[in-house]
Motif scaffolding. Structure first.
Motif, PDB file in Angstrom:
ATOM      1  N   PHE A  53      -4.664   6.983   1.394  1.00 53.34           N
ATOM      2  CA  PHE A  53      -4.805   7.194  -0.038  1.00 53.34           C
ATOM      3  C   PHE A  53      -5.959   6.354  -0.567  1.00 53.34           C
ATOM      4  N   ALA A  54      -6.749   6.928  -1.467  1.00 52.78           N
ATOM      5  CA  ALA A  54      -7.770   6.170  -2.186  1.00 52.78           C
ATOM      6  C   ALA A  54      -7.104   5.571  -3.421  1.00 52.78           C
ATOM      7  N   ILE A  55      -7.316   4.274  -3.647  1.00 52.36           N
ATOM      8  CA  ILE A  55      -6.732   3.621  -4.808  1.00 52.36           C
ATOM      9  C   ILE A  55      -7.790   2.795  -5.523  1.00 52.36           C
ATOM     10  N   GLU A  56      -7.502   2.439  -6.744  1.00 51.75           N
ATOM     11  CA  GLU A  56      -8.311   1.477  -7.496  1.00 51.75           C
ATOM     12  C   GLU A  56      -7.853   0.093  -7.030  1.00 51.75           C
ATOM     13  N   TRP A  57      -8.737  -0.671  -6.411  1.00 47.88           N
ATOM     14  CA  TRP A  57      -8.332  -1.928  -5.788  1.00 47.88           C
ATOM     15  C   TRP A  57      -7.747  -2.924  -6.788  1.00 47.88           C
ATOM     16  N   ARG A  58      -8.153  -2.834  -8.047  1.00 46.89           N
ATOM     17  CA  ARG A  58      -7.631  -3.767  -9.059  1.00 46.89           C
ATOM     18  C   ARG A  58      -6.132  -3.557  -9.317  1.00 46.89           C
ATOM     19  N   ASN A  59      -5.617  -2.367  -8.998  1.00 42.71           N
ATOM     20  CA  ASN A  59      -4.181  -2.124  -9.140  1.00 42.71           C
ATOM     21  C   ASN A  59      -3.366  -3.026  -8.220  1.00 42.71           C
ATOM     22  N   LEU A  60      -3.953  -3.469  -7.114  1.00 40.93           N
ATOM     23  CA  LEU A  60      -3.247  -4.359  -6.199  1.00 40.93           C
ATOM     24  C   LEU A  60      -2.941  -5.716  -6.838  1.00 40.93           C
ATOM     25  N   LYS A  61      -3.666  -6.068  -7.884  1.00 35.22           N
ATOM     26  CA  LYS A  61      -3.430  -7.335  -8.579  1.00 35.22           C
ATOM     27  C   LYS A  61      -2.179  -7.298  -9.452  1.00 35.22           C
ATOM     28  N   PRO A  63       1.512  -7.252 -10.158  1.00 35.60           N
ATOM     29  CA  PRO A  63       2.771  -7.519  -9.445  1.00 35.60           C
ATOM     30  C   PRO A  63       3.886  -6.535  -9.807  1.00 35.60           C
ATOM     31  N   GLN A  64       3.705  -5.749 -10.860  1.00 35.95           N
ATOM     32  CA  GLN A  64       4.679  -4.713 -11.197  1.00 35.95           C
ATOM     33  C   GLN A  64       4.561  -3.517 -10.246  1.00 35.95           C
ATOM     34  N   GLN A  65       3.402  -3.396  -9.575  1.00 33.29           N
ATOM     35  CA  GLN A  65       3.161  -2.285  -8.663  1.00 33.29           C
ATOM     36  C   GLN A  65       3.142  -2.700  -7.195  1.00 33.29           C
ATOM     37  N   TRP A  66       2.592  -3.893  -6.906  1.00 29.24           N
ATOM     38  CA  TRP A  66       2.354  -4.313  -5.529  1.00 29.24           C
ATOM     39  C   TRP A  66       2.789  -5.763  -5.286  1.00 29.24           C
ATOM     40  N   LYS A  67       3.226  -6.013  -4.042  1.00 33.50           N
ATOM     41  CA  LYS A  67       3.493  -7.371  -3.558  1.00 33.50           C
ATOM     42  C   LYS A  67       2.579  -7.627  -2.369  1.00 33.50           C
ATOM     43  N   ILE A  68       2.102  -8.858  -2.261  1.00 33.02           N
ATOM     44  CA  ILE A  68       1.226  -9.222  -1.147  1.00 33.02           C
ATOM     45  C   ILE A  68       2.067  -9.320   0.128  1.00 33.02           C
ATOM     46  N   GLY A  69       1.557  -8.761   1.208  1.00 28.55           N
ATOM     47  CA  GLY A  69       2.246  -8.793   2.501  1.00 28.55           C
ATOM     48  C   GLY A  69       3.304  -7.711   2.589  1.00 28.55           C
ATOM     49  N   TRP A  70       4.013  -7.687   3.722  1.00 32.01           N
ATOM     50  CA  TRP A  70       5.084  -6.723   3.932  1.00 32.01           C
ATOM     51  C   TRP A  70       6.405  -7.420   3.674  1.00 32.01           C
ATOM     52  N   GLN A  71       7.125  -6.934   2.695  1.00 31.40           N
ATOM     53  CA  GLN A  71       8.392  -7.567   2.306  1.00 31.40           C
ATOM     54  C   GLN A  71       9.523  -6.576   2.305  1.00 31.40           C
TER      55      GLN A  71
END
Length: 71
Positions: A53-61, A63-71
């Motif tokens: 998937f192509a994403i807007e990289w700023r969305n990774l910042k 925390p309502q959408q993404w968590k760092i690492g595999w959890q």
């Protein structure tokens, strides 16, 4: 806010907060930069089925959408 620098995106691992179609864990597999070293494309791959998937990289910042690492 998740701390992530554009230069450290490649091969980083992420967990989607809201799971869609059982896709939860992702890796950044491709990052393209322009002449000013701004990110112009970020591609993530789902670990479960290798869908890309192509994403807007700023969305990774977000925390309502993404968590760092595999959890």
């Amino acid at each position: 806010m998740n701390p992530i620098h554009p230069k450290k995106l490649l091969h980083s691992k992420w967990t989607k907060v809201e799971v869609v179609n059982k896709l939860k864990h992702f890796s950044v597999i491709k990052v393209e930069y322009d002449e000013q070293q701004n990110v112009i494309e970020c591609i993530i791959r789902a670990e479960m089925n290798a869908a890309e998937f192509a994403i807007e990289w700023r969305n990774l910042k977000d925390p309502q959408q993404w968590k760092i690492g595999w959890q």
